[in-house]
Design a protein around this motif. Structure first.
Motif, PDB file in Angstrom:
ATOM      1  N   ILE A 393      45.024  16.668  30.363  1.00 36.80           N
ATOM      2  CA  ILE A 393      43.684  17.224  30.493  1.00 36.80           C
ATOM      3  C   ILE A 393      43.663  18.113  31.737  1.00 36.80           C
ATOM      4  CG2 ILE A 393      41.254  16.637  30.930  1.00 36.80           C
ATOM      5  CD1 ILE A 393      41.986  15.660  28.248  1.00 36.80           C
ATOM      6  N   LYS A 394      43.163  19.329  31.555  1.00 36.12           N
ATOM      7  CA  LYS A 394      43.125  20.263  32.688  1.00 36.12           C
ATOM      8  C   LYS A 394      42.327  19.638  33.837  1.00 36.12           C
ATOM      9  CE  LYS A 394      42.910  25.148  33.192  1.00 36.12           C
ATOM     10  NZ  LYS A 394      42.091  26.292  32.969  1.00 36.12           N
ATOM     11  N   GLY A 395      42.876  19.699  35.052  1.00 30.21           N
ATOM     12  CA  GLY A 395      42.185  19.120  36.202  1.00 30.21           C
ATOM     13  C   GLY A 395      42.463  17.634  36.364  1.00 30.21           C
ATOM     14  N   GLY A 396      43.130  17.022  35.369  1.00 28.03           N
ATOM     15  CA  GLY A 396      43.580  15.632  35.512  1.00 28.03           C
ATOM     16  C   GLY A 396      42.568  14.575  35.104  1.00 28.03           C
ATOM     17  N   VAL A 397      41.278  14.938  35.011  1.00 25.85           N
ATOM     18  CA  VAL A 397      40.272  13.934  34.593  1.00 25.85           C
ATOM     19  C   VAL A 397      39.505  14.487  33.391  1.00 25.85           C
ATOM     20  CG1 VAL A 397      39.984  13.008  36.923  1.00 25.85           C
ATOM     21  CG2 VAL A 397      38.477  14.836  36.151  1.00 25.85           C
ATOM     22  N   PHE A 398      38.910  13.571  32.586  1.00 20.20           N
ATOM     23  CA  PHE A 398      38.168  14.022  31.407  1.00 20.20           C
ATOM     24  C   PHE A 398      36.938  14.824  31.812  1.00 20.20           C
ATOM     25  CE2 PHE A 398      40.086  10.247  29.208  1.00 20.20           C
ATOM     26  CZ  PHE A 398      40.772  10.970  28.247  1.00 20.20           C
ATOM     27  N   THR A 399      36.857  16.062  31.306  1.00 19.40           N
ATOM     28  CA  THR A 399      35.611  16.830  31.321  1.00 19.40           C
ATOM     29  C   THR A 399      35.417  17.240  29.869  1.00 19.40           C
ATOM     30  OG1 THR A 399      36.823  18.875  31.646  1.00 19.40           O
ATOM     31  CG2 THR A 399      35.974  17.789  33.646  1.00 19.40           C
ATOM     32  N   LYS A 400      34.193  17.602  29.511  1.00 24.07           N
ATOM     33  CA  LYS A 400      33.969  17.976  28.113  1.00 24.07           C
ATOM     34  C   LYS A 400      34.858  19.176  27.745  1.00 24.07           C
ATOM     35  CE  LYS A 400      30.399  19.506  24.941  1.00 24.07           C
ATOM     36  NZ  LYS A 400      29.029  19.997  24.826  1.00 24.07           N
ATOM     37  N   ASP A 401      34.847  20.214  28.599  1.00 23.74           N
ATOM     38  CA  ASP A 401      35.643  21.407  28.289  1.00 23.74           C
ATOM     39  C   ASP A 401      37.133  21.099  28.251  1.00 23.74           C
ATOM     40  OD1 ASP A 401      33.414  22.861  28.002  1.00 23.74           O
ATOM     41  OD2 ASP A 401      33.537  23.880  29.958  1.00 23.74           O
ATOM     42  N   GLY A 402      37.568  20.283  29.203  1.00 21.85           N
ATOM     43  CA  GLY A 402      38.995  19.934  29.268  1.00 21.85           C
ATOM     44  C   GLY A 402      39.426  19.216  27.999  1.00 21.85           C
ATOM     45  N   MET A 403      38.589  18.316  27.518  1.00 24.89           N
ATOM     46  CA  MET A 403      38.940  17.544  26.314  1.00 24.89           C
ATOM     47  C   MET A 403      38.886  18.454  25.072  1.00 24.89           C
ATOM     48  SD  MET A 403      39.965  14.716  25.163  1.00 24.89           S
ATOM     49  CE  MET A 403      40.148  13.980  23.558  1.00 24.89           C
ATOM     50  N   LEU A 404      37.868  19.348  25.037  1.00 23.04           N
ATOM     51  CA  LEU A 404      37.779  20.275  23.890  1.00 23.04           C
ATOM     52  C   LEU A 404      39.031  21.138  23.831  1.00 23.04           C
ATOM     53  CD1 LEU A 404      34.031  21.401  24.008  1.00 23.04           C
ATOM     54  CD2 LEU A 404      35.187  20.202  22.126  1.00 23.04           C
ATOM     55  N   ASN A 405      39.426  21.624  24.999  1.00 22.90           N
ATOM     56  CA  ASN A 405      40.602  22.475  25.079  1.00 22.90           C
ATOM     57  C   ASN A 405      41.866  21.712  24.618  1.00 22.90           C
ATOM     58  OD1 ASN A 405      42.067  24.795  25.881  1.00 22.90           O
ATOM     59  ND2 ASN A 405      42.674  23.696  27.752  1.00 22.90           N
ATOM     60  N   ALA A 406      41.986  20.464  25.076  1.00 29.31           N
ATOM     61  CA  ALA A 406      43.166  19.661  24.697  1.00 29.31           C
ATOM     62  C   ALA A 406      43.170  19.402  23.187  1.00 29.31           C
ATOM     63  CB  ALA A 406      43.164  18.348  25.464  1.00 29.31           C
ATOM     64  N   LEU A 407      42.002  19.083  22.627  1.00 28.01           N
ATOM     65  CA  LEU A 407      41.930  18.852  21.176  1.00 28.01           C
ATOM     66  C   LEU A 407      42.316  20.113  20.417  1.00 28.01           C
ATOM     67  CD1 LEU A 407      38.650  16.723  20.892  1.00 28.01           C
ATOM     68  CD2 LEU A 407      40.942  15.998  20.156  1.00 28.01           C
ATOM     69  N   ASP A 408      41.788  21.267  20.901  1.00 27.52           N
ATOM     70  CA  ASP A 408      42.131  22.544  20.250  1.00 27.52           C
ATOM     71  C   ASP A 408      43.640  22.745  20.223  1.00 27.52           C
ATOM     72  OD1 ASP A 408      39.620  23.300  19.592  1.00 27.52           O
ATOM     73  OD2 ASP A 408      39.257  24.503  21.395  1.00 27.52           O
ATOM     74  N   LEU A 409      44.271  22.486  21.383  1.00 26.90           N
ATOM     75  CA  LEU A 409      45.715  22.730  21.473  1.00 26.90           C
ATOM     76  C   LEU A 409      46.498  21.814  20.532  1.00 26.90           C
ATOM     77  CD1 LEU A 409      46.202  23.147  25.330  1.00 26.90           C
ATOM     78  CD2 LEU A 409      46.545  24.896  23.580  1.00 26.90           C
ATOM     79  N   VAL A 410      46.157  20.526  20.540  1.00 23.64           N
ATOM     80  CA  VAL A 410      46.969  19.579  19.756  1.00 23.64           C
ATOM     81  C   VAL A 410      46.679  19.700  18.261  1.00 23.64           C
ATOM     82  CG1 VAL A 410      47.565  17.157  19.395  1.00 23.64           C
ATOM     83  CG2 VAL A 410      47.154  17.984  21.691  1.00 23.64           C
ATOM     84  N   LEU A 411      45.422  19.951  17.919  1.00 26.41           N
ATOM     85  CA  LEU A 411      45.100  20.010  16.484  1.00 26.41           C
ATOM     86  C   LEU A 411      45.331  21.413  15.901  1.00 26.41           C
ATOM     87  CD1 LEU A 411      41.889  17.766  16.532  1.00 26.41           C
ATOM     88  CD2 LEU A 411      44.192  17.102  15.828  1.00 26.41           C
ATOM     89  N   SER A 412      45.591  22.395  16.781  1.00 26.90           N
ATOM     90  CA  SER A 412      45.762  23.783  16.302  1.00 26.90           C
ATOM     91  C   SER A 412      47.071  23.953  15.538  1.00 26.90           C
ATOM     92  CB  SER A 412      45.789  24.747  17.478  1.00 26.90           C
ATOM     93  OG  SER A 412      47.045  24.641  18.100  1.00 26.90           O
ATOM     94  N   LYS A 413      47.139  25.068  14.812  1.00 23.45           N
ATOM     95  CA  LYS A 413      48.354  25.321  14.023  1.00 23.45           C
ATOM     96  C   LYS A 413      49.523  25.633  14.955  1.00 23.45           C
ATOM     97  CE  LYS A 413      47.457  25.845   9.369  1.00 23.45           C
ATOM     98  NZ  LYS A 413      46.043  26.097   9.044  1.00 23.45           N
ATOM     99  N   GLU A 414      49.285  26.630  15.860  1.00 20.36           N
ATOM    100  CA  GLU A 414      50.429  27.151  16.603  1.00 20.36           C
ATOM    101  C   GLU A 414      50.996  26.129  17.607  1.00 20.36           C
ATOM    102  OE1 GLU A 414      51.494  30.801  19.434  1.00 20.36           O
ATOM    103  OE2 GLU A 414      49.672  31.031  18.230  1.00 20.36           O
ATOM    104  N   THR A 415      50.196  25.824  18.655  1.00 24.47           N
ATOM    105  CA  THR A 415      50.702  24.887  19.682  1.00 24.47           C
ATOM    106  C   THR A 415      50.891  23.503  19.091  1.00 24.47           C
ATOM    107  OG1 THR A 415      48.788  25.826  20.798  1.00 24.47           O
ATOM    108  CG2 THR A 415      50.381  24.666  22.167  1.00 24.47           C
ATOM    109  N   GLY A 416      49.912  23.065  18.287  1.00 25.67           N
ATOM    110  CA  GLY A 416      49.986  21.725  17.705  1.00 25.67           C
ATOM    111  C   GLY A 416      51.234  21.575  16.853  1.00 25.67           C
ATOM    112  N   ASN A 417      51.528  22.554  16.048  1.00 24.61           N
ATOM    113  CA  ASN A 417      52.712  22.454  15.180  1.00 24.61           C
ATOM    114  C   ASN A 417      53.995  22.380  15.994  1.00 24.61           C
ATOM    115  OD1 ASN A 417      51.301  22.337  12.871  1.00 24.61           O
ATOM    116  ND2 ASN A 417      51.684  24.441  12.194  1.00 24.61           N
ATOM    117  N   ARG A 418      53.997  23.137  17.103  1.00 26.00           N
ATOM    118  CA  ARG A 418      55.195  23.089  17.961  1.00 26.00           C
ATOM    119  C   ARG A 418      55.377  21.673  18.516  1.00 26.00           C
ATOM    120  NH1 ARG A 418      54.384  27.922  20.406  1.00 26.00           N
ATOM    121  NH2 ARG A 418      53.417  27.009  22.232  1.00 26.00           N
TER     122      ARG A 418
END
Ligand SMILES: O=c1ccn([C@@H]2O[C@H](COP(=O)(O)OP(=O)(O)O[C@H]3O[C@H](CO)[C@@H](O)[C@H](O)[C@H]3O)[C@@H](O)[C@H]2O)c(=O)[nH]1
Length: 458
Positions: A393-418
């Motif tokens: 999580i960006k910044g090391g602690v849960f923030t709404k934006d940080g968690m949204l960003n992490a979910l986007d990355l992991v569930l996304s096609k490009e980064t997530g698939n990698r």
């Protein structure tokens, strides 16, 4: 008449977090492989009660658990400081174990022939010497953190000479395989160098004792990080990588038994769509972080299954759990390995405890990391920067934006698939390691030989 020979292994736990359950898991595997050997499992009363409320020893005729004193002074009332019970325990060692062992030898008439212990218990080397038996420590975390601990003096010297300003971002490229690790990722107990305190002192004593062990066992596999493993093997006599200790059975990808109905709930969801959330056996993030995490999940409408340690009927999560009951399931405990192995789980939101990490790899599930203490930050760095099988999580602690960003990355096609491809590769190596002649199976055979090599003539 020929004399009967008997091996009797004493297993000594560090009675906190998941340490006792990982050691018990290893003891059970050994007990199955060596049915003629007696295993005595020494753990504090409180920890045994917790452990055996979930795991039953029925059918394990050659394993017996024994309660030992937890070191709490008479009339002790827990203040809420999690270090307090740990310090009480450490201050009472090694006496509590020596007493327990003497009583069990008396009761069974069987001398101890091997000491298998949590690696934290470095004093065990002296008990083993007194008993004239081999000491086999089990390092329940990962090889990277073991390597860092073994190099405590070198790290502290390097950081001291680097000057304060650079210290936090200083990488450990002077240690083989650890060039991605920064000083700020290291366990605080390693960094503070204050050996007046019981826990840092225990860890430091451990690294002095480890070179005297007969063998050191790790819950990992050779191909996970060959550079770190080879380096450890150059410094320590026998490093046996026997993991992943827990591997899902082929049928658990869709069906498994559990008291809270996780399997039936997961069966209703699409492939790789669910977020599994768990912070291990000791942790709950602080309330503001819990709120940020739930806001992100709700906004994204990610189906979730949450192993929640506290009371879900209390604020701040009560309302969230009610509002999202159509997309979420909250339970006090899951059969985690089976949950991760279920095909509908797509991401694991984790504190990066080592067992969780190995289970995620064994099941091929990428991670969103929110580490807290000990080895967890270091594990996060390896997950994100070395293996690229998850994201912090960006910044090391849960923030709404940080968690949204992490979910986007992991569930996304490009980064997530990698990430999914990278973790699938590690999973495959893990599967190979535990095959009949794989590296972990061979190391396990080696371990069985060591723990059964010494016998007492009855
Ligand atoms: O609902 C749950 C929650 C947890 N688990 C199990 O509990 C264990 C948790 O272990 P781990 O991920 O290692 O977390 P901790 O219990 O927090 O582990 C401590 O010990 C580890 C070394 O053993 C360190 O890596 C961690 O930092 C330290 O917190 C795993 O096997 C999980 O499968 C379940 O089965 N069901």
């Amino acid at each position: 008449m020929s004399a009967t020979k008997k091996s009797h292994v004493a297993a000594l736990t560090f009675p906190f977090a998941s340490h006792p359950s990982v050691l018990l898991h290893l003891v059970q595997r050994l007990a199955a492989a060596a049915p003629s050997v007696t295993f005595s499992f020494f753990n504090t009363t409180v920890s045994n009660q917790k452990l055996f409320s979930r795991i039953k020893l029925h059918g394990w005729d050659n394993v017996k658990a024994y309660d030992i004193y937890d070191g709490a002074p008479e009339g002790y009332i827990f203040s809420g400081n999690p270090l307090e019970p740990i310090n009480n325990f450490i201050n009472a060692t090694p006496g509590i174990f020596k007493k327990g062992i003497a009583e069990v030898v008396d009761e069974t008439g069987l001398k101890i022939t091997c000491l298998l212990t949590d690696a934290f218990l470095g004093f065990s080397v002296d008990i083993a010497e007194e008993l004239g038996v081999p000491w086999v420590p089990f390092w329940t975390a990962g090889p990277h953190s073991l390597s860092a601990h073994l190099s405590t003096d070198a790290i502290l010297r390097t950081l001291a000479s680097a000057g304060k300003a650079q210290t936090v971002d200083r990488t450990l490229e002077f240690l083989p395989g650890l060039s991605a690790i920064r000083a700020s990722d290291l366990p605080i107990e390693l960094l503070n160098g204050n050996y007046d305190q019981p826990f840092p002192k225990m860890l430091y004593n451990m690294i002095l004792a480890l070179p005297l062990a007969k063998a050191i066992v790790q819950n990992c596999f050779d191909a996970l990080d060959p550079i770190v493993t080879n380096d450890l093997r150059s410094k320590l006599d026998k490093v046996l990588n026997i993991g992943p200790l827990a591997f899902p059975s082929p049928k658990s990808s869709s069906e498994f038994e559990d008291e809270f109905g996780c399997s039936a709930w997961l069966n209703k969801h699409a492939k790789a769509s669910v977020a599994y959330i768990s912070f291990g056996t000791m942790l709950t993030p602080p309330p503001p972080e819990l709120v940020a995490l739930t806001e992100a999940i709700q906004e994204k409408q990610v189906p979730y299954i949450w192993s929640f340690r506290d009371d879900p009927k209390l604020p701040p999560l009560k309302e969230f759990f009610e509002r999202t009951s159509d997309i979420g399931k909250v339970v006090p405990w899951t059969p985690q390995l089976e949950v991760l192995a279920h095909s509908s789980v797509g991401v694991f939101v984790t504190h990066c405890g080592w067992s969780s990490l190995m289970e995620s790899i064994a099941c091929g599930v990428p991670m969103i990391c929110r580490p807290f203490f000990g080895d967890q930050k270091l594990n996060r760095r390896v997950i994100e920067d070395v293996w690229q099988i998850g994201v912090g999580i960006k910044g090391g602690v849960f923030t709404k934006d940080g968690m949204l960003n992490a979910l986007d990355l992991v569930l996304s096609k490009e980064t997530g698939n990698r990430m999914r491809a990278n973790i699938a590769e590690l999973k495959q190596s893990a599967e190979k390691a535990v095959e009949e002649n794989g590296s972990s199976s061979e190391d396990f055979k080696n371990l069985v030989e060591i723990v059964t090599s010494q016998q007492d003539v009855l």
